[in-house]
Design an enzyme around this catalytic site. Structure first.
Site, PDB file in Angstrom:
ATOM      1  N   ASP A  42      -0.201   2.498   8.290  1.00  0.00           N
ATOM      2  CA  ASP A  42      -0.764   1.767   9.433  1.00  0.00           C
ATOM      3  C   ASP A  42       0.036   1.903  10.728  1.00  0.00           C
ATOM      4  O   ASP A  42      -0.489   1.600  11.792  1.00  0.00           O
ATOM      5  CB  ASP A  42      -0.868   0.266   9.097  1.00  0.00           C
ATOM      6  CG  ASP A  42      -1.755   0.008   7.904  1.00  0.00           C
ATOM      7  OD1 ASP A  42      -1.689  -1.090   7.334  1.00  0.00           O
ATOM      8  OD2 ASP A  42      -2.523   0.925   7.538  1.00  0.00           O
ATOM      9  N   ARG A  54      -5.599  -1.688   8.697  1.00  0.00           N
ATOM     10  CA  ARG A  54      -5.573  -3.149   8.560  1.00  0.00           C
ATOM     11  C   ARG A  54      -5.827  -3.764   9.940  1.00  0.00           C
ATOM     12  O   ARG A  54      -6.889  -3.545  10.498  1.00  0.00           O
ATOM     13  CB  ARG A  54      -4.257  -3.625   7.958  1.00  0.00           C
ATOM     14  CG  ARG A  54      -4.391  -5.015   7.322  1.00  0.00           C
ATOM     15  CD  ARG A  54      -3.087  -5.515   6.743  1.00  0.00           C
ATOM     16  NE  ARG A  54      -2.650  -4.765   5.590  1.00  0.00           N
ATOM     17  CZ  ARG A  54      -3.072  -4.995   4.343  1.00  0.00           C
ATOM     18  NH1 ARG A  54      -3.958  -5.926   4.126  1.00  0.00           N
ATOM     19  NH2 ARG A  54      -2.610  -4.289   3.327  1.00  0.00           N
ATOM     20  N   ARG A 109       0.731  -5.077  -5.442  1.00  0.00           N
ATOM     21  CA  ARG A 109       0.728  -6.271  -4.603  1.00  0.00           C
ATOM     22  C   ARG A 109       0.955  -7.436  -5.572  1.00  0.00           C
ATOM     23  O   ARG A 109       0.274  -7.529  -6.582  1.00  0.00           O
ATOM     24  CB  ARG A 109      -0.607  -6.394  -3.853  1.00  0.00           C
ATOM     25  CG  ARG A 109      -0.807  -5.203  -2.890  1.00  0.00           C
ATOM     26  CD  ARG A 109      -1.994  -5.374  -1.988  1.00  0.00           C
ATOM     27  NE  ARG A 109      -2.338  -4.175  -1.231  1.00  0.00           N
ATOM     28  CZ  ARG A 109      -1.713  -3.766  -0.134  1.00  0.00           C
ATOM     29  NH1 ARG A 109      -0.660  -4.433   0.305  1.00  0.00           N
ATOM     30  NH2 ARG A 109      -2.094  -2.677   0.515  1.00  0.00           N
ATOM     31  N   ASP A 166       4.538  -4.401   6.383  1.00  0.00           N
ATOM     32  CA  ASP A 166       5.052  -5.666   6.912  1.00  0.00           C
ATOM     33  C   ASP A 166       5.045  -6.786   5.868  1.00  0.00           C
ATOM     34  O   ASP A 166       5.968  -7.597   5.791  1.00  0.00           O
ATOM     35  CB  ASP A 166       4.302  -6.074   8.187  1.00  0.00           C
ATOM     36  CG  ASP A 166       2.787  -6.154   7.981  1.00  0.00           C
ATOM     37  OD1 ASP A 166       2.301  -5.655   6.950  1.00  0.00           O
ATOM     38  OD2 ASP A 166       2.111  -6.731   8.847  1.00  0.00           O
ATOM     39  N   GLY A 201       0.836  -1.200   0.000  1.00  0.00           N
ATOM     40  CA  GLY A 201       0.000   0.000   0.000  1.00  0.00           C
ATOM     41  C   GLY A 201       0.876   1.258   0.000  1.00  0.00           C
ATOM     42  O   GLY A 201       1.788   1.374   0.810  1.00  0.00           O
ATOM     43  N   ASP A 208       2.316  -0.099  11.857  1.00  0.00           N
ATOM     44  CA  ASP A 208       2.195  -1.439  12.471  1.00  0.00           C
ATOM     45  C   ASP A 208       3.453  -2.282  12.270  1.00  0.00           C
ATOM     46  O   ASP A 208       3.394  -3.507  12.278  1.00  0.00           O
ATOM     47  CB  ASP A 208       0.996  -2.186  11.876  1.00  0.00           C
ATOM     48  CG  ASP A 208       1.141  -2.380  10.369  1.00  0.00           C
ATOM     49  OD1 ASP A 208       0.312  -3.136   9.794  1.00  0.00           O
ATOM     50  OD2 ASP A 208       2.084  -1.810   9.766  1.00  0.00           O
ATOM     51  N   THR A 229       4.213   2.544   5.315  1.00  0.00           N
ATOM     52  CA  THR A 229       2.781   2.209   5.410  1.00  0.00           C
ATOM     53  C   THR A 229       2.095   3.221   6.310  1.00  0.00           C
ATOM     54  O   THR A 229       2.691   3.698   7.277  1.00  0.00           O
ATOM     55  CB  THR A 229       2.546   0.793   5.991  1.00  0.00           C
ATOM     56  OG1 THR A 229       1.153   0.625   6.243  1.00  0.00           O
ATOM     57  CG2 THR A 229       3.302   0.581   7.286  1.00  0.00           C
TER      58      THR A 229
END
Ligand code: F6P
Length: 320
Positions: free
Chosen positions: A129, A173, A73, A104, A12, A131, A127
Site C-alpha cells: 500500500d 486499503r 491477521r 501499519d 498482508g 501507506d 505492505t
C-alpha cells in the site's frame, strides 16, 4: 549488544518480504548473533511456532513473492493478554529483540508490545500500500505497481478494440498511492483516490464530450478506498450510455517475483534493522526518504496518517 533476536512477517504479504527477512537473518549471523524465525506472524508467536535459523534457511528465497515465514491477521494479538503471552514465548527462548516486517496494523501491534513489555522492537514497512508514515516507500509497493500497469496495458487493448470505458479497481486499503502511480504510469484518463474529492457527474459529462469529439476509449483507475469499481462502472454506464466494463484486479497485486527495486530496498532495510536491534536500538521503523534509508519513531509511524504526494495529484490532472 543483543545476542539473540527474532524476525517475523505480519499482515498482508508483499513481494520483497523474503528479501527483507533474508537480510535480517544473514546480517544477524554475520555479526555473531543468533536469529529465530517466527512462522505465521503474531499467530505463530502465540503458538510458539518458531525456529532458530541458519543462513541456509533463507537460501533461494530472494526471488520469491509472498513470505516463506508465513503471515496471518491475528485477533488475539489485539489483547494485552495475547501480547504478554507472546512476550513470554520470546523470553522463554532467550530472544532479546524482535524485528517485525508488516504494514501499519502490524507495526501498531509491535509498538504496543514494546510499550507494554519493554522488549526492543524494530519495524520494517512491509505492505504493497505504501501507506506507512515517514517513508516514501514500503516493501512490495514497486512490484504491485508494476503488476497493475501490466494489467492496464492489457486493458487498454480491449478498451480500444471495443471503444469502451474500463474501470479498474486496485488495492491500497485507505491509500491512493497504488492507484495514483499506476494510473499515471498507465496513462489513465481518470484516477480516483480517497485523498481527493471527485464529482462523478462532472466526469461523466466530460466523458460524453470526449467521445463525441472522437475519443476511442477511456480508462478509469479507482483505489478501493475511493469507492467500489463495480458501482462506479454502473453509474458511468447509466449516466453516459457508454459501453462500460469493470475489472477488479484483486490479489494478483500481492504476488509475483519482487522487482529489483523491491529486492534491493528490502535488503537494505533488513540489514539496517538487524544492526539496529542488535546494537540495542528500539521503537524505530526503517524506511526511505528521497532515496536514503531513514529511521522513523515507531509511535510516530503508527499514529500519523501518510498523505498522498500533492505533486502526483497535480501531475495526474495535467496529464489526463
Ligand atoms: O494491506 C495490503 C492489502 O492488500 C490492502 O491493499 C487490501 O485492502 C488488504 O490488504 C486486503 O486484506 P486481506 O488480505 O486480509 O483480504
Amino acid at each position: 549488544m543483543l545476542k539473540s533476536i527474532a524476525v517475523m512477517t505480519s499482515g498482508g504479504d508483499s513481494p520483497g518480504m523474503n528479501a527483507a527477512a533474508r537480510a535480517v537473518v544473514r546480517t544477524a549471523l554475520f555479526v555473531g548473533a543468533r536469529v529465530w524465525g517466527i512462522n505465521n506472524g503474531y499467530h505463530g508467536l502465540l503458538e510458539e511456532d518458531m525456529f532458530e535459523m541458519q543462513s541456509k534457511n533463507v537460501g533461494d528465497i530472494i526471488q520469491r513473492g509472498g513470505t516463506f515465514l508465513g503471515t496471518a491477521r491475528c485477533k488475539r494479538w489485539q489483547t494485552p493478554e495475547g501480547r504478554m503471552q507472546g512476550y513470554k514465548n520470546l523470553v522463554d527462548r532467550g530472544i532479546q529483540g524482535l524485528v517485525v516486517i508488516g504494514g501499519d496494523g502490524s507495526l501498531r501491534g509491535a509498538q504496543l508490545l514494546s510499550q507494554e513489555t519493554g522488549i526492543p522492537i524494530v519495524g520494517l514497512p512491509g505492505t504493497i500500500d505504501n501507506d506507512v508514515w515517514g517513508s516514501d516507500y514500503t516493501i512490495g509497493c514497486d512490484t504491485a505497481a508494476n503488476t497493475i500497469i501490466d494489467a492496464i496495458n492489457k486493458l487498454r487493448d480491449t478498451a480500444s478494440a471495443h471503444r469502451r470505458v474500463i474501470v479498474l479497481e486496485v488495492m491500497g486499503r485507505n491509500s491512493g498511492w497504488l492507484a495514483m502511480v499506476s494510473g499515471i504510469s498507465g496513462g489513465a484518463e481518470y484516477i480516483l483516490v480517497p485523498e481527493e474529492e471527485y464529482d462523478l457527474d462532472e466526469i461523466c459529462t466530460e466523458m460524453k464530450i470526449a467521445y463525441e469529439a472522437g475519443k476511442r476509449y477511456i480508462l478509469v483507475v479507482v483505489a478501493e478506498g475511493a469507492g467500489s469499481g463495480k458501482e462506479i462502472g454502473k453509474a458511468i454506464s447509466e449516466k453516459t450510455g457508454l459501453d462500460t466494463r469493470v475489472s477488479i484486479l484483486g490479489y494478483v497485486q500481492r504476488g509475483g517475483s519482487p522487482t529489483v527495486i523491491d529486492r534491493v530496498k528490502a535488503s537494505q532495510l533488513g540489514e539496517k534493522a538487524a544492526l539496529a536491534i542488535i546494537s540495542g536500538l528500539s521503537d524505530i521503523v526503517f524506511g526511505f526518504n528521497r532515496g536514503n534509508v531513514v529511521s522513523i519513531n515507531l509511535h510516530d509511524a503508527v499514529t500519523n496518517k501518510k498523505k498522498l504526494d500533492p505533486e502526483y495529484i497535480h501531475l495526474a490532472k495535467v496529464l489526463a
